[in-house]
Structures are given as C-alpha cells and as structure tokens.
Design a protein around this motif. Structure first.
Motif, PDB file in Angstrom:
ATOM      1  N   THR A   5       0.859  -1.173   0.000  1.00  0.00           N
ATOM      2  CA  THR A   5       0.000   0.000   0.000  1.00  0.00           C
ATOM      3  C   THR A   5       0.903   1.233   0.000  1.00  0.00           C
ATOM      4  O   THR A   5       2.116   1.146   0.249  1.00  0.00           O
ATOM      5  CB  THR A   5      -0.896   0.035   1.238  1.00  0.00           C
ATOM      6  OG1 THR A   5      -0.055   0.173   2.410  1.00  0.00           O
ATOM      7  CG2 THR A   5      -1.711  -1.246   1.363  1.00  0.00           C
ATOM      8  N   ARG A   6       0.302   2.391  -0.270  1.00  0.00           N
ATOM      9  CA  ARG A   6       1.131   3.599  -0.273  1.00  0.00           C
ATOM     10  C   ARG A   6       1.702   3.859   1.118  1.00  0.00           C
ATOM     11  O   ARG A   6       2.855   4.283   1.255  1.00  0.00           O
ATOM     12  CB  ARG A   6       0.331   4.810  -0.756  1.00  0.00           C
ATOM     13  CG  ARG A   6       1.215   6.050  -0.951  1.00  0.00           C
ATOM     14  CD  ARG A   6       0.505   7.097  -1.770  1.00  0.00           C
ATOM     15  NE  ARG A   6      -0.654   7.619  -1.093  1.00  0.00           N
ATOM     16  CZ  ARG A   6      -0.647   8.709  -0.316  1.00  0.00           C
ATOM     17  NH1 ARG A   6       0.476   9.374  -0.119  1.00  0.00           N
ATOM     18  NH2 ARG A   6      -1.744   9.141   0.250  1.00  0.00           N
ATOM     19  N   ALA A   7       0.917   3.617   2.172  1.00  0.00           N
ATOM     20  CA  ALA A   7       1.424   3.826   3.531  1.00  0.00           C
ATOM     21  C   ALA A   7       2.594   2.902   3.823  1.00  0.00           C
ATOM     22  O   ALA A   7       3.607   3.319   4.412  1.00  0.00           O
ATOM     23  CB  ALA A   7       0.305   3.606   4.546  1.00  0.00           C
ATOM     24  N   GLU A   8       2.481   1.645   3.407  1.00  0.00           N
ATOM     25  CA  GLU A   8       3.572   0.695   3.620  1.00  0.00           C
ATOM     26  C   GLU A   8       4.806   1.097   2.824  1.00  0.00           C
ATOM     27  O   GLU A   8       5.935   1.038   3.322  1.00  0.00           O
ATOM     28  CB  GLU A   8       3.121  -0.707   3.227  1.00  0.00           C
ATOM     29  CG  GLU A   8       2.083  -1.309   4.159  1.00  0.00           C
ATOM     30  CD  GLU A   8       1.442  -2.570   3.600  1.00  0.00           C
ATOM     31  OE1 GLU A   8       0.849  -3.327   4.399  1.00  0.00           O
ATOM     32  OE2 GLU A   8       1.513  -2.774   2.373  1.00  0.00           O
ATOM     33  N   LEU A   9       4.583   1.503   1.586  1.00  0.00           N
ATOM     34  CA  LEU A   9       5.705   1.910   0.745  1.00  0.00           C
ATOM     35  C   LEU A   9       6.413   3.118   1.344  1.00  0.00           C
ATOM     36  O   LEU A   9       7.652   3.188   1.380  1.00  0.00           O
ATOM     37  CB  LEU A   9       5.199   2.229  -0.664  1.00  0.00           C
ATOM     38  CG  LEU A   9       6.254   2.529  -1.731  1.00  0.00           C
ATOM     39  CD1 LEU A   9       7.159   1.326  -1.951  1.00  0.00           C
ATOM     40  CD2 LEU A   9       5.577   2.923  -3.047  1.00  0.00           C
ATOM     41  N   THR A  10       5.635   4.073   1.851  1.00  0.00           N
ATOM     42  CA  THR A  10       6.216   5.274   2.460  1.00  0.00           C
ATOM     43  C   THR A  10       7.084   4.906   3.655  1.00  0.00           C
ATOM     44  O   THR A  10       8.231   5.369   3.786  1.00  0.00           O
ATOM     45  CB  THR A  10       5.105   6.238   2.891  1.00  0.00           C
ATOM     46  OG1 THR A  10       4.340   6.623   1.744  1.00  0.00           O
ATOM     47  CG2 THR A  10       5.686   7.478   3.546  1.00  0.00           C
ATOM     48  N   GLU A  11       6.557   4.077   4.552  1.00  0.00           N
ATOM     49  CA  GLU A  11       7.299   3.701   5.755  1.00  0.00           C
ATOM     50  C   GLU A  11       8.559   2.923   5.413  1.00  0.00           C
ATOM     51  O   GLU A  11       9.639   3.172   5.983  1.00  0.00           O
ATOM     52  CB  GLU A  11       6.388   2.869   6.672  1.00  0.00           C
ATOM     53  CG  GLU A  11       6.978   2.608   8.053  1.00  0.00           C
ATOM     54  CD  GLU A  11       7.902   1.403   8.095  1.00  0.00           C
ATOM     55  OE1 GLU A  11       8.762   1.332   8.994  1.00  0.00           O
ATOM     56  OE2 GLU A  11       7.791   0.524   7.206  1.00  0.00           O
ATOM     57  N   ARG A  12       8.460   2.000   4.464  1.00  0.00           N
ATOM     58  CA  ARG A  12       9.604   1.153   4.133  1.00  0.00           C
ATOM     59  C   ARG A  12      10.675   1.927   3.369  1.00  0.00           C
ATOM     60  O   ARG A  12      11.868   1.706   3.573  1.00  0.00           O
ATOM     61  CB  ARG A  12       9.121  -0.063   3.342  1.00  0.00           C
ATOM     62  CG  ARG A  12       8.266  -0.999   4.199  1.00  0.00           C
ATOM     63  CD  ARG A  12       7.501  -2.025   3.383  1.00  0.00           C
ATOM     64  NE  ARG A  12       6.591  -2.764   4.243  1.00  0.00           N
ATOM     65  CZ  ARG A  12       5.673  -3.635   3.809  1.00  0.00           C
ATOM     66  NH1 ARG A  12       5.555  -3.864   2.510  1.00  0.00           N
ATOM     67  NH2 ARG A  12       4.886  -4.261   4.664  1.00  0.00           N
ATOM     68  N   LEU A  13      10.259   2.830   2.487  1.00  0.00           N
ATOM     69  CA  LEU A  13      11.248   3.661   1.795  1.00  0.00           C
ATOM     70  C   LEU A  13      11.957   4.603   2.770  1.00  0.00           C
ATOM     71  O   LEU A  13      13.159   4.850   2.643  1.00  0.00           O
ATOM     72  CB  LEU A  13      10.579   4.481   0.693  1.00  0.00           C
ATOM     73  CG  LEU A  13      10.435   3.811  -0.674  1.00  0.00           C
ATOM     74  CD1 LEU A  13       9.719   4.738  -1.642  1.00  0.00           C
ATOM     75  CD2 LEU A  13      11.789   3.409  -1.237  1.00  0.00           C
ATOM     76  N   THR A  14      11.211   5.124   3.750  1.00  0.00           N
ATOM     77  CA  THR A  14      11.824   5.968   4.779  1.00  0.00           C
ATOM     78  C   THR A  14      12.880   5.183   5.540  1.00  0.00           C
ATOM     79  O   THR A  14      13.966   5.694   5.856  1.00  0.00           O
ATOM     80  CB  THR A  14      10.742   6.499   5.745  1.00  0.00           C
ATOM     81  OG1 THR A  14       9.775   7.244   5.005  1.00  0.00           O
ATOM     82  CG2 THR A  14      11.357   7.395   6.805  1.00  0.00           C
ATOM     83  N   GLN A  15      12.576   3.917   5.822  1.00  0.00           N
ATOM     84  CA  GLN A  15      13.542   3.057   6.509  1.00  0.00           C
ATOM     85  C   GLN A  15      14.796   2.842   5.667  1.00  0.00           C
ATOM     86  O   GLN A  15      15.920   2.938   6.174  1.00  0.00           O
ATOM     87  CB  GLN A  15      12.893   1.706   6.837  1.00  0.00           C
ATOM     88  CG  GLN A  15      13.788   0.775   7.591  1.00  0.00           C
ATOM     89  CD  GLN A  15      13.155  -0.590   7.814  1.00  0.00           C
ATOM     90  OE1 GLN A  15      13.856  -1.586   7.943  1.00  0.00           O
ATOM     91  NE2 GLN A  15      11.836  -0.658   7.848  1.00  0.00           N
TER      92      GLN A  15
END
Length: 346
Positions: free
Chosen positions: A115-125
């Motif tokens: 999901t976009r939320a998951e992608l955002t969190e994982r890319l931030t990591q």
C-alpha cells in the motif's frame, strides 16, 4: 525536470540468464553508447537482480545501473539497503535504486503489493539506513554498518497518489504508463504537484519514462505483438488512459490466466499470450497503442520521438523489448544508429 534536452537512453535487461551473460549484455550496451541499463526484479521469473548487478558493475565502467524495479515486500527494507550499498560501492555514482509496489514479485508467491502507507514507511527506513541512521525495530534499534556512497531512489509509479508521492519524496520517478503525450503530461503534473507540496523544486526530480520499443518499417504488421501489454494496462486501471488515445479495449476484470503462465505480461509463450489478448484487443487497437504509447517505427522516427519527450520534461527513457526471457541484443543493435546520431553520447 524542465524539458528541452534529448533524454538519456536506458535499456531493460531482464536477468533471464547467468549473471556473467547479463554482464556481457550490459557491456555491449555500454559500447553502443546507452546511458543506463535497468534490471527488473522477480525472484521466480529471473535470476537474483543484485547478483546480476554485481557482475554488471564489475564488467562496466561508465553506464548507469539501476533496478527497475525491486520491491519492499519480498525483500525486507534492511536487506534492500544493504544490497543497494553493496552495488553502489562497486559502481560509485552509477547506481540508482528503483523501487515499486511488488507486482510480479509478490503475486506468484501469494503476497499482495505494498500500500502507499507501507511503501512510504519502508522507503523511509531504506533512506535512513543508507544514511547510517538507526532504525527502531520494536525490541531493538539497529543501523547499517559502513553505509557507503549515496544511493538515489527512484519510485515506479502510475497512479496519481504514487506519482504525487514520488514528487514529494523520491530522487526520481519511473513512469509506467507509456509515452502517450496526454498521459505523460498528466503524470508529470502529478509529480510536480507532489514536489511543490513538499517545498521541492520539480526540476530536481529525474523523470524516466518506460516504453516498449521495436524498430520496424511496418508498424501495422508488427503491432500485434503488443496485445498482451495493451490488455494488461486495460485490466489494471488503464482504460481511461487508453481511451484518451482513442483506444477502446474491454478486458474483463477477472479471467482465467491459467492457460498463460505466469501472466499475460510475463508470458513464457508470447504467441499464446498474443492469441489470448486478441480476444479483447483488436489489430486496429494494437496499432494505435504502438503509435501512441510505445516507440514503434524506424530509427529516424524513434529519434524524433525522443526529442519530443525531452520537450515534455522527460529526462530519461527506459526502453524494453517485448518478452521477458531473452536479452534485447537485436533492439540494442537496432538503436545503435539513434545513439550514434546523438551528439551527447559516447
């Protein structure tokens, strides 16, 4: 992201063979003057992308390298950060980490796309780890030892939300919706909106458009090979984009793909995929799709289209041949004339 210059030219090299043979193909692309080679990631369809990129990095000196794309579902963000750092060490200043939601990596193993939320969190990591920062993993905090060279992150996107997010947070965007002018303009507007909302200069974002490419003097004869591509775009939310170019395709949301393995766009038997997709994509629609969304034509026509893309604001082009399990030597050699005539290339 401002337009004008002829975009850099990259070629997609599916890691469909031993890593040393992928490196041979990349070295050939470098000799011809390609600016970039991009390798896709799908663990059941191809060899491991980072293993192949290691071989490519050691065999080349100038050409840019990238994933187009890996994902943060089957690969943990910490694993991606370590792999990206490892390639960047071997090819300083040449490696770009292209990331997407999953697609052909997740589906064959029964997982869902990010999901976009998951992608955002994982890319931030991933970004934090590549900078050497600590990350909280619940019961522990960890960091990447020897984070190494900076790694630009490019986000593959087609929908409006991910396009805006690419403008907000990524170093570059890989556009997945072809090169039809109306669609490109809309996608670029979304990226620019995201950049401005984050206080960024849109001109700082690299824009790579992806397109199927085939050198031919008879588009009407050859366009039928694109039917599986056109059908897949229509099936996954692209009907409106196709309609803007006068292409009417009515693909059911659900149909049995069991006769085509693993799916239409990555079919092992492309002739069968063309036959199946022909149930919904007419010859006329395929020709319109080839002319609007793809680079189908003579080398002169393709060269002229590249200049047009630069004027729209595209900074790079990622071309790919039809098919997933062969290396595009024929396409690379055919585009050699375009590269030779471009004064900006080796």
């Amino acid at each position: 992201m401002s337009g004008g210059a002829v975009p850099s030219l990259g070629i997609r090299l599916p890691p469909c063979d031993r890593a040393d043979r992928i490196a041979d193909a990349a070295a050939h692309a470098e000799r011809l003057g390609f600016d970039n080679v991009w390798l896709p990631d799908s663990q059941l369809l191809w060899r491991d992308v980072f293993t192949a990129l290691t071989a490519v990095a050691l065999r080349t000196e100038r050409v840019g390298l990238g994933t187009a794309v890996t994902n943060l579902v089957t690969r943990h963000p910490a694993v991606v950060a370590s792999a990206a750092r490892s390639i960047a060490e071997l090819a300083p200043g040449r490696f770009h980490l292209g990331v997407g939601v999953g697609n052909s990596s997740v589906g064959p193993v029964g997982l869902r796309s990010s999901t976009r939320a998951e992608l955002t969190e994982r890319l931030t990591q991933v970004r934090a780890l590549l900078r050497g920062e600590e990350w909280d993993y619940g019961s522990t905090r960890s960091r990447l030892r020897d984070p190494g060279p900076a790694v630009p992150i490019h986000l593959a996107a087609s929908g409006p939300k991910n396009l805006r997010y690419a403008g907000e947070a990524a170093d570059g965007v890989i556009l997945l919706s072809g090169i039809a002018p109306a669609n490109l303009a809309d996608s670029l507007d979304r990226v620019r909106e995201g950049a401005r909302s984050a206080g960024r200069d849109p001109a700082d974002i690299q824009v790579t458009a992806s397109a199927y490419c085939h050198v031919t003097d008879d588009v009407e004869r050859d366009a039928r090979i694109l039917k599986p591509v056109c059908a897949t775009i229509a099936r996954y939310g692209g009907r409106t984009s196709l309609a803007l170019a006068g292409i009417e395709v009515d693909v059911p949301e659900r149909f049995d793909e069991g006769e085509v393995y693993p799916d239409l766009i990555h079919a092992e038997d492309w002739d069968l995929a063309v036959e199946v997709a022909g149930r919904w994509v007419s010859d006329e629609a395929a020709v319109k799709f080839a002319r609007a969304f793809c680079l189908f034509g003579t080398t002169g026509e393709i060269g002229a289209r590249l200049a047009e893309l630069g004027a729209l604001g595209v900074t790079g082009l990622l071309v790919q041949h039809v098919g997933s399990y062969s290396l595009p030597y024929e396409l690379m050699d055919a585009l050699g004339d375009v590269l030779a005539r471009s004064g900006s290339r080796a």
